[in-house]
Structures are given as C-alpha cells and as structure tokens.
Design a protein around this motif. Structure first.
Motif, mmCIF file in Angstrom:
data_model
loop_
_atom_site.group_PDB
_atom_site.id
_atom_site.type_symbol
_atom_site.label_atom_id
_atom_site.label_comp_id
_atom_site.label_asym_id
_atom_site.label_seq_id
_atom_site.Cartn_x
_atom_site.Cartn_y
_atom_site.Cartn_z
ATOM 1 N N VAL A 136 1.041 -0.834 0.171
ATOM 2 C CA VAL A 136 -0.111 0.534 0.298
ATOM 3 C C VAL A 136 1.201 1.016 -0.257
ATOM 4 C CG1 VAL A 136 -1.559 1.099 1.078
ATOM 5 C CG2 VAL A 136 -1.842 -1.116 1.553
ATOM 6 N N LEU A 137 0.936 2.401 -1.320
ATOM 7 C CA LEU A 137 1.381 3.307 -0.915
ATOM 8 C C LEU A 137 0.745 4.871 -1.101
ATOM 9 C CD1 LEU A 137 2.955 2.395 -4.402
ATOM 10 C CD2 LEU A 137 4.253 1.631 -1.742
ATOM 11 N N ASP A 138 1.700 5.666 -1.038
ATOM 12 C CA ASP A 138 0.980 7.041 -0.907
ATOM 13 C C ASP A 138 0.765 7.498 -2.435
ATOM 14 O OD1 ASP A 138 3.320 8.293 -1.098
ATOM 15 O OD2 ASP A 138 2.805 9.081 0.803
ATOM 16 N N ALA A 139 0.329 9.019 -2.695
ATOM 17 C CA ALA A 139 0.581 9.078 -4.241
ATOM 18 C C ALA A 139 1.902 9.523 -4.862
ATOM 19 C CB ALA A 139 -0.165 10.607 -4.374
ATOM 20 N N GLU A 140 3.187 9.755 -4.276
ATOM 21 C CA GLU A 140 4.522 9.580 -4.313
ATOM 22 C C GLU A 140 4.756 8.611 -3.774
ATOM 23 O OE1 GLU A 140 3.082 11.766 -1.694
ATOM 24 O OE2 GLU A 140 2.722 13.116 -3.020
ATOM 25 N N GLY A 141 4.995 7.321 -3.707
ATOM 26 C CA GLY A 141 4.736 5.767 -4.234
ATOM 27 C C GLY A 141 5.641 5.534 -2.968
ATOM 28 N N THR A 142 5.471 5.615 -1.381
ATOM 29 C CA THR A 142 5.884 5.645 -0.098
ATOM 30 C C THR A 142 5.141 4.334 0.222
ATOM 31 O OG1 THR A 142 6.534 7.994 0.110
ATOM 32 C CG2 THR A 142 6.060 6.849 2.486
ATOM 33 N N LEU A 143 5.831 4.043 0.734
ATOM 34 C CA LEU A 143 5.202 1.664 1.596
ATOM 35 C C LEU A 143 4.789 3.191 2.786
ATOM 36 C CD1 LEU A 143 4.886 -0.713 1.392
ATOM 37 C CD2 LEU A 143 7.284 -1.064 2.141
#
Length: 315
Positions: A136-143
C-alpha cells in the motif's frame, strides 16, 4: 443516546428502511422539549443501560430527559447524566445548541467503528490468506503498509527493495518508471478519460532475469484526503507449498514431490536426480500424478497447482 425501532435489527422491511433514513437524515432540528424523568421513555432507555445507570434513569435520579423534534416529524430521545455541576441548570440551552452537531459526530463515530472492522478484516485477509505481495503506497510512492509476502519480497530484493519507506527496483532503470506509474495511477479517476484506475507495468527480476507484471490500483477511502495506490505482485509458490497442496489434492507424499518438481519446469532427468529416483521411476510417478489430477499435460498440471497455491497459504 440514540434509539432505533426494534425492526431495524431484523430483516429490513420497507417501513424499517424508512425509519432508518429518518434516523440518519431527519432534516433540521425544530424543537427541544423536556420529558418526564422516570416515565415510559426513561424506562425504555434504561433497559438499554447496565446496572446502576439503568436503575438511576428508571427512577429519575440524576438524569435529565429531552426529545428533539426534526422537520420530517421524527424525534430523538436524549438522556443526560447530570453530575451536580454549575451548568446542570442550563443543560437544555446547551443541548439545543450542540445536539445537531453532536448527533452527526455520534453517527460518524458509529460508521467509523464499522469501517475499522471492515479494514481490519481486509488487512487480515491480505496478510494471512494470499501469497501475492501486496504493498500500500501513497501518491508519492512511499510504502505505508505491506503484507507478509510483500515484506518477504522486499527483504529478498530481487524485484523491489525498501528502506525508510522508499522503494527501489532491482534494475535501477526501472525505479523512475515505477514512481511515475504510481503517480499516474493516483491521479486517475473512476470513469475519467485522463487515465486508468489500474496500471500494469513490468519489472525485471534480478534472479531470473524475467520481466514480471506489477498491478497498480488506485484506492480512495471515503473521508480520506489523498488516494492510495495498491501494488500487487504475484509470487511463485515455493516447492514445499506445492507439495503440501498436491497432497491435499489426493497425491501421496512421493507423488507430491514429483508434482512439485514438474511444476518447477525441470526436465525428467533433472527432476529425477533431485528426487533421488531413476528416470524411469520418475516417469512412472509423473504418469500417476497426471492421471490423479486429471490433467491433460504437464503444463496444465503446473498451471493448476501454481494458481491454486497462490489463492491461500496451505496449512
């Protein structure tokens, strides 16, 4: 304290559905009037409370009771437990000012409890019942979160690795494309022509050299400010897992070992050497395996075992 009609707890009839709509969206508050402490309404509420609180409400000791009428004609019955403070005498005026907002907050809290239970069930399923790596990632690709298979995949580092929430592809040239795809997926909207809600990209596996598919899906939770992106990466089931599944499908332990070796795509000679069998003996076992699983060939059997093993952890 909000109350609802008993039929709301059973099969939802048309009348119950209408009552539920009134409870959730009754319109603007119109009147607030006191009710008799210790009366019929108080007794009905007392039946929903434990021990001492119920006895005090039923007797009318230390409680104030009000009903709030709404524009659709429905009413809320509100019981206040008084603590003998200086504001008790003004509780009606205070309640009249805050009840509509407090009512919405109470309903939102109840909905939140249900959503939390649903989320917990989904996370448990992802963590315990699927062998695909789920990130599951945020819109910036952070896990933000991953299941056990996802953690195993990241620790291995053959496709993706992660440190401090930042992900890196095993092939350096893939990393920029991965983050660009995540951002594009997060921007897309349901039914929008500007971009799909799901993207498929291929990343190179360092160990096998194969390009493996990664599914990116946009997920927008009600009430959340920013969308999330869920990445799903299929994992090849391990040999022990395939053997366990094959035994559950009716194969003997020896036949299950043979099926697992066939599933790996080895030649009969290679598989027989690993199994410690003569090639002729291995061929005999292989024929039994295909017959018992009613598979038309080795490729069909391998595909079936891989697919079924990926559905859930064998136990």
């Amino acid at each position: 304290m909000l109350t609802s009609a008993p039929p709301l707890g059973s099969a939802c009839s048309a009348a119950a559905a209408a009552a539920l709509r009134r409870q959730l969206q009754p319109g603007a508050a119109k009147t607030l009037r006191p009710r008799r402490a210790g009366g019929k309404a108080a007794l009905a509420l007392a039946a929903r409370l434990p021990g001492q609180l119920a006895a005090e409400l039923a007797a009318g000791r230390g409680w104030a009771l009000f009903s709030c009428g709404f524009e659709d004609g429905s009413e809320d019955l509100i019981a206040l437990k008084l603590d003998g403070g200086p504001h008790d005498a003004h509780c009606r005026d205070i309640l009249q000012a805050i009840w509509p907002v407090l009512r919405e907050d109470s309903l939102r809290e109840l909905a939140g409890e249900t959503q939390a239970a649903v989320t917990s069930a989904l996370l448990w399923t992802i963590s315990e019942k699927t062998d695909s790596a789920v990130l599951v990632l945020d819109a910036e690709g952070t896990l933000l979160h991953c299941n056990e298979s996802g953690r195993d995949m990241l620790d291995g580092g053959d496709l993706l690795s992660g440190r401090g929430g930042r992900l890196s592809c095993a092939r350096p040239g893939d990393t920029a494309g991965f983050y660009a795809a995540v951002a594009e997926c997060a921007r897309s909207r349901r039914g929008s022509s500007r971009g799909p809600r799901e993207l498929i990209l291929f990343l190179e596996d360092r160990k096998s050299g194969m390009r493996l598919p990664v599914s990116l899906t946009r997920y927008r939770c009600a009430g959340a400010g920013q969308p999330l992106v869920v990445a799903i990466l299929p994992r090849q089931p391990g040999r022990r897992r395939i053997e366990m599944l094959a035994q559950k499908m009716g194969l003997s332990p020896a036949e299950a070992r043979v099926a697992a070796l066939i599933q790996l795509g080895l030649t009969n000679r290679e598989a027989a050497h690993i199994a410690g069998l003569k090639e002729q003996t291995f061929n005999t076992y292989a024929k039994r395996v295909l017959a018992k699983l009613q598979a038309g060939g080795r490729a069909e059997m391998a595909q079936r075992l891989t697919w079924q093993a990926s559905l859930g952890r064998a136990s």
